[in-house]
Design an enzyme around this catalytic site. Structure first.
Site: not given
Ligand code: AP5
Length: 237
Positions: A23, A98, A144, A177, A188
């Site tokens: 994402k 979410r 990552r 991270r 997660r």
């Molecule tokens: P990346 O692009 O970083 O993936 P992502 O989907 O953004 O993963 P996240 O871990 O950031 O998502 P998340 O939803 O768990 O975390 P968030 O920060 O929102 O790609 C991942 C890796 O794969 C990278 O190394 C990249 O290079 C590689 N890659 C990407 N595409 C690829 C491809 N096509 N092929 C090969 N490799 C690839 O949330 C973190 C925390 O915040 C949550 O756990 C929660 O506690 C809190 N939080 C956030 N939003 C909310 C909400 N709305 N409500 C409540 N709590 C929330």
């Protein structure tokens, strides 16, 4: 016409998908191509944790366990962000909504505040879900690395920096991270299944969901995303 946020041009884009689906990677590319902001609730929360704000203090331990921050805190945070002037041409929500409650809140927000200045009618978000195999998600998150200054994303397997542990773009240190530890990743992914998967079903029932194969190489995924964005209608029928 009511005052509020406009959806001229691109309109709202919502990116759904499990942790590690890509994402953040894709949101940055969409933001760059269309000149609209990426609104990552994870990034905003991590920034609050780093700055030790009231919100950050409340969120820190919850995020460390891989659980979700309470809906009311996150919705207030998103409302403030969406009312900023840079969201007027459109925006990408990365990691929000979410939960079912967040999705209902966002619908009400769109109803009240998002409109199209040129047509005066309601505009609808395009919801894109990245589908990725479970084992691939775990593998990606284990590799990552994230730029400590500006959140640029790398992967030691698929997208390594030119110099180990240094961001190609701004030269800052790359970090792992805290919530990418294996036990937290498992939690997660579990939380995604229970609380976020139903959000995609909610949009599917409304006919707003488009699924994209996120297992493909990054550039191919990006191509699919651009196509979807450029071929959808932002207006209610
Ligand atoms: P990346 O692009 O970083 O993936 P992502 O989907 O953004 O993963 P996240 O871990 O950031 O998502 P998340 O939803 O768990 O975390 P968030 O920060 O929102 O790609 C991942 C890796 O794969 C990278 O190394 C990249 O290079 C590689 N890659 C990407 N595409 C690829 C491809 N096509 N092929 C090969 N490799 C690839 O949330 C973190 C925390 O915040 C949550 O756990 C929660 O506690 C809190 N939080 C956030 N939003 C909310 C909400 N709305 N409500 C409540 N709590 C929330």
């Amino acid at each position: 016409m009511a005052e509020g946020v406009s959806c001229n041009n691109i309109g709202p884009v919502i990116l759904l998908g499990p942790p590690g689906a890509g994402k953040g990677t894709q949101a940055k590319r969409i933001a760059e191509r269309y000149g609209i902001p990426q609104i990552s609730t994870g990034d905003i929360l991590r920034d609050n944790v780093a700055r030790g704000t009231d919100l950050g203090v409340k969120a820190k331990a919850i995020m460390g366990r891989g659980e979700l921050v309470p809906d009311d805190l996150v919705c207030d945070m998103v409302a403030t962000r969406l009312r900023s002037a840079d969201c007027e041409r459109g925006f990408i929500l990365d990691g929000f909504p979410r939960t079912a409650k967040q999705a209902g809140w966002l619908d009400a927000f769109f109803e009240g505040e998002i409109f199209d200045k040129s047509h005066g009618d309601r505009c609808l978000p395009i919801v894109i879900r990245l589908d990725v195999d479970y084992n691939q998600l775990v593998h990606r998150l284990s590799g990552r690395r994230t730029c400590s200054a500006n959140g640029h994303i790398y992967n030691v397997y698929t997208q390594p920096p030119r110099v180990a542990d240094v961001c190609d773009i701004d030269g800052s240190a790359l970090i792992i991270r805290k919530d990418d530890r294996e036990d937290v990743v498992q939690e997660r992914l579990r939380v995604y299944d229970v609380q976020t998967r139903p959000v995609a079903e909610y949009y599917e029932q409304k006919g707003r969901l488009v699924s994209v194969n996120g297992d493909l190489p990054m550039d191919q995924v990006t191509g699919q995303m651009f196509w979807v964005i450029e071929h959808h209608s932002v207006h209610a029928d």
